[in-house]
Write an enzyme that holds these catalytic residues in place. Sequence first.
Site, PDB file in Angstrom:
ATOM      1  CG  ASP A  75       2.763   6.988   3.283  1.00  0.00           C
ATOM      2  OD1 ASP A  75       2.771   7.880   4.154  1.00  0.00           O
ATOM      3  OD2 ASP A  75       1.976   6.043   3.305  1.00  0.00           O
TER       4      ASP A  75
ATOM      5  CG  ASP B 212      -0.238  -0.149   2.524  1.00  0.00           C
ATOM      6  OD1 ASP B 212       0.337  -1.220   2.747  1.00  0.00           O
ATOM      7  OD2 ASP B 212      -0.254   0.799   3.336  1.00  0.00           O
TER       8      ASP B 212
END
Length: 482
Positions: free
Chosen positions: A275, A265
């Site tokens: 991220d 993810d």
Amino acid sequence: MTLAETPNHTNSSNPLLTLNYESALESLGSDYYDEVTAAEFPQHILRWRNNALLPRLGLDPQVVKDEDFITAFGKFQGRKPLLALRYHGYQFGEYNSRLGDGRGFLYGQVRGTDGELYDFGTKGSGTTPYSRGGDGMLTLKGGVREVLAAEALHRLGVRTSRCLSMIETGLGLWRGDEPSPTRSSVMIRMSKSHIRFGTFERLHYLKRPDLTKKLLDHVIETYYQHLNSEHDKYALFYAELVKRVAELVAQWMAAGFCHAVLNTDNMSITGESFDYGPYAFIPTYDLSFTAAYFDYYKRYCYSQQPGICKLNLELLQEPLKAVIDIGDLQTGLSKFAEYYLAEYRTLMLKKLGFEDLQFAEADELLQLTITFLQDSQIGYHQFFSDMARTFDSKWRDEPAFVMNASEIIPALGASAIFDNWCVLYHQILNHFDPNQMDIIARTLAKYNPQTALLRPVIESIWEPIAQEDNWQPFYDLVQQFQ
């Protein structure tokens, strides 16, 4: 750069709200996202605005006011719908079907002056259906760390998302890994796409090959437009994604960067780095270096990153098999090592001062460099920054002159490996004309910044913020990366 609460002004005069927003992902329909509402914050203090990105959006930084950022990216006025994206993912090897945007949403998509479509994604903007009992917030330190990571990686030539803004929000948050209550922030991440490997994995889990094909067509049409008219566009897409991911992880490895949480993810379908949570830059060339304290079995340690990224690409084949022939997928993945090694070799030679080194000694120099760094455990980043700082055309004259002005080499004592490295570097320099030494010096300076974003450096930036609300060291460091 830093403002207290600012007064309201009309949305029509806010350049960030009057951008030509596109509904590319929204047009796919609600099978891929949930509409959400942003949190309301008690305070809005603009701590970071990335003026370097504004021209790419067709905006003049002098025209965009600080309060424009606060209205758009702190109060979230004037933008609907806000979309929390749905996805699943393999987390530390275990499949998790309870994921999705849990503390962020897709704020909007804007076409840049370069013709590329960019996502504005939030982090720390409140709860969504996927918050799983969390508060949906981002600590201020977490925001500071992400701004620093993105700008440092950008400076090092890594394909990365970047932070467009960060606003302190006035909430006190409780966290197990920070002294609490700790300060909070909300940021806007600007990237090519927030579509993840896990976005496709969710559709496979739901047994919806129709939605997989619809999403894949969207990805190719939006982010791989040059393949759109090819009859075998699906196979070509996967082959190019393999190449992008292999090159990305090579960029991390050359930069000495450990992402720390390479779950599926956290893998972008455009092959872009994003991220940044418990990341770290390696202090020395330590293959077992692990950035995340909770990675007990070193699954995502420094040396494992290429293998993990290849594994994630292999796991992505499962949902893509609904559209792409498995033989084509396997053929595409078979090139991963070739792409990775070629990019890593190129980048490391640039760090050694050579934009294009075709001599037979090139591979020997690279291997000897790695052997020396691993054997000596000298500072990885300091070695290369010392090369850039001390480079002298006299290195062509005698091997003994190579790095003789370094501050770190004398502390090593006798080192046969380093002596051999100096002899080889001296030999290679003599393949070049004397007037090419300036080119090598510029290459060393370009690829080896003098400041590395090691953990002590981050803490030295955070301490004055935490203790005195002094942001100047933060701004000074970011300026070095831009």
